[in-house]
Design an enzyme around this catalytic site. Structure first.
Site: not given
Ligand code: NAD
Length: 418
Positions: A255, A372
């Site tokens: 992914k 993040h």
């Protein structure tokens, strides 16, 4: 909502479609007007590309820096809503510049079209009958696309497989600078009646295979241990081995690769779903035990540096589909200085490799969340209603408190606004 049965919705103008949604109580006047404003610049184009269009969905288009592919510097436009993806490519690409960046090998741009034949009693005999007609099949295919033949592409090979009760004929076609779906689908439909005649079978499905394993790209890079640290080298190799042994991990590993690949595909008007399907189907043979596994591999060079490789199907084009029709796609190709599908495939695979390296580097060291968190916090601040300079202010305050939540953002915003 009153009913989803809306007769003639496809014939309405965009304004009428929005009006209909207002009447159904699904949008306020203001929301519909906002969608109208968003569509002002490219709504007509959207109407041509898709159906029942009411507006356009804007996705950030950024440029990844620092990448060298096959000795040539390249800036890569990437369209993605996910934070950290573009930054990760820039960081990972910078870390392998000293060793020359990424080097690639690419197969010829061959796609596979499948024709399914049903109701055949003697499958091996039918298989032979079709194989004997290779020359005729080649001529039938090439007659469908003289332009492709003129450009050096066209029919390349034939495979005749028995899949359960079916005879499956693969037409292998060099589609040059196109993704090629429509080109090969046309050929499959043209050849199918003849195949039925020669085999006594009935024509079933006629469509390309998204398992584009005749169109692989391999890309490789080396990251010096002096640049990324010896522990990171070990950590990334171990992270790769985890994915090679465990499909649950491999799915996430891949992914991450597709975060990069699909973003380049979207920026260039390519079919992201075709790439995703091909990638995961190919990955289903790449695991250590023969099952689903990672599309990249890592190891340690004699000098103790990290090498990484990716191998995956890369059916991307610079003509056909939305690639030519979408002005942003054209500008993306211009920024990349790409004028053929081969180069686009190499750059896209390189982005997939670098993206994966950066994700593994973060995971193997400080974890993914620290990097993040900054961007995630900004998103949360925006959702909570922050605007302008308040977005960073609220985001920073949440990170400082180690509490990145919408309710916290709202409280901070109220506090700042006094
Ligand atoms: P297309 O139908 O526009 O055909 C491309 C044509 O471009 C080819 O027929 C060829 O003659 C020509 N061409 C190739 N290289 C060229 C060059 N260098 N210069 C000028 N012309 C050249 O596009 P396509 O690539 O065949 O189809 C892609 C579209 O098909 C995508 O939009 C995709 O979403 C869609 N699609 C996908 C699937 C799937 O993936 N399962 C199925 C159906 C359709």
């Amino acid at each position: 909502m009153t009913s989803s049965r809306i007769s003639g919705f496809h014939k309405f103008t965009r304004t009428q479609r929005l009006q209909e949604l207002i009447q159904q109580g699904l949008l306020t006047d203001r929301e519909a007007a906002e969608l109208g404003v968003e569509a002002a610049a490219s709504g007509d184009l959207a109407d041509h590309l898709s159906e029942n269009v009411i507006s356009v969905m804007a996705v950030p288009l950024g440029v990844a820096t620092n990448l060298i592919v096959d000795g040539v510097d390249v800036l890569v436009p990437m369209a993605t809503e996910e934070s950290s993806v573009i930054a990760a490519v820039g960081n990972g690409a910078r870390a392998c510049r000293a060793t020359g960046g990424v080097t690639c090998e690419a197969d010829a741009p061959c796609m596979i079209a499948q024709v399914q034949l049903t109701g055949i009693a003697d499958l091996p005999a039918a298989q032979q009958a079709v194989s004997d007609k290779k020359q005729t099949i080649s001529e039938l295919c090439n007659a469908c696309d003289p332009m492709l033949v003129k450009l050096g592409g066209g029919f390349v090979d034939l495979e005749v497989r028995i899949a359960g009760p079916f005879l499956v004929v693969h037409l292998i076609v060099d589609v040059r600078d196109a993704m090629g779906a429509n080109a090969v689908n046309t050929m499959a439909e043209a050849v199918a009646p003849k195949l039925a005649e020669w085999t006594g079978g009935r024509v079933g499905l006629r469509i390309l295979s998204n398992l584009a394993d005749r169109r692989l790209v391999r890309a490789r890079a080396v990251w010096p241990a002096s640049e990324i640290g010896r522990n990171t080298v070990q950590g990334i190799v171990s992270a790769y081995e985890f994915a090679a042994h465990d499909p649950y991990r491999a799915a996430t590993h891949n992914k991450g690769i597709m975060n990069g690949v699909s973003a380049v595909a979207l920026a260039t008007g390519n079919d992201t779903r075709a790439l995703e399907a091909g990638a995961h189907a190919y990955a289903s043979t790449q695991g250590n035990a023969g099952g689903y596994g990672p599309l990249t591999r890592y190891g340690i060079t004699e000098d103790g540096d990290l090498w990484g490789e990716i191998e995956m199907p890369m059916p991307v084009g610079i003509v056909g589909g939305a690639t030519k029709a979408h002005p942003t796609a054209q500008k993306s190709l211009k920024i990349m200085q790409v004028d053929n599908a081969d180069r686009l495939a190499r750059v896209t695979a390189s982005v997939g490799l670098i993206q994966n390296f950066s994700a593994l580097r973060a995971l193997a060291t400080e974890g993914i969340q620290r990097g993040h968190m900054g961007l995630h916090a900004r998103n949360v601040a925006i959702v909570a209603g922050a605007e302008g300079a308040d977005i960073d202010r609220v985001a920073e305050a949440m990170i400082e408190r180690l509490e990145v939540r919408e309710d916290v953002a709202r409280a901070l915003l109220a506090e700042f606004k006094g």
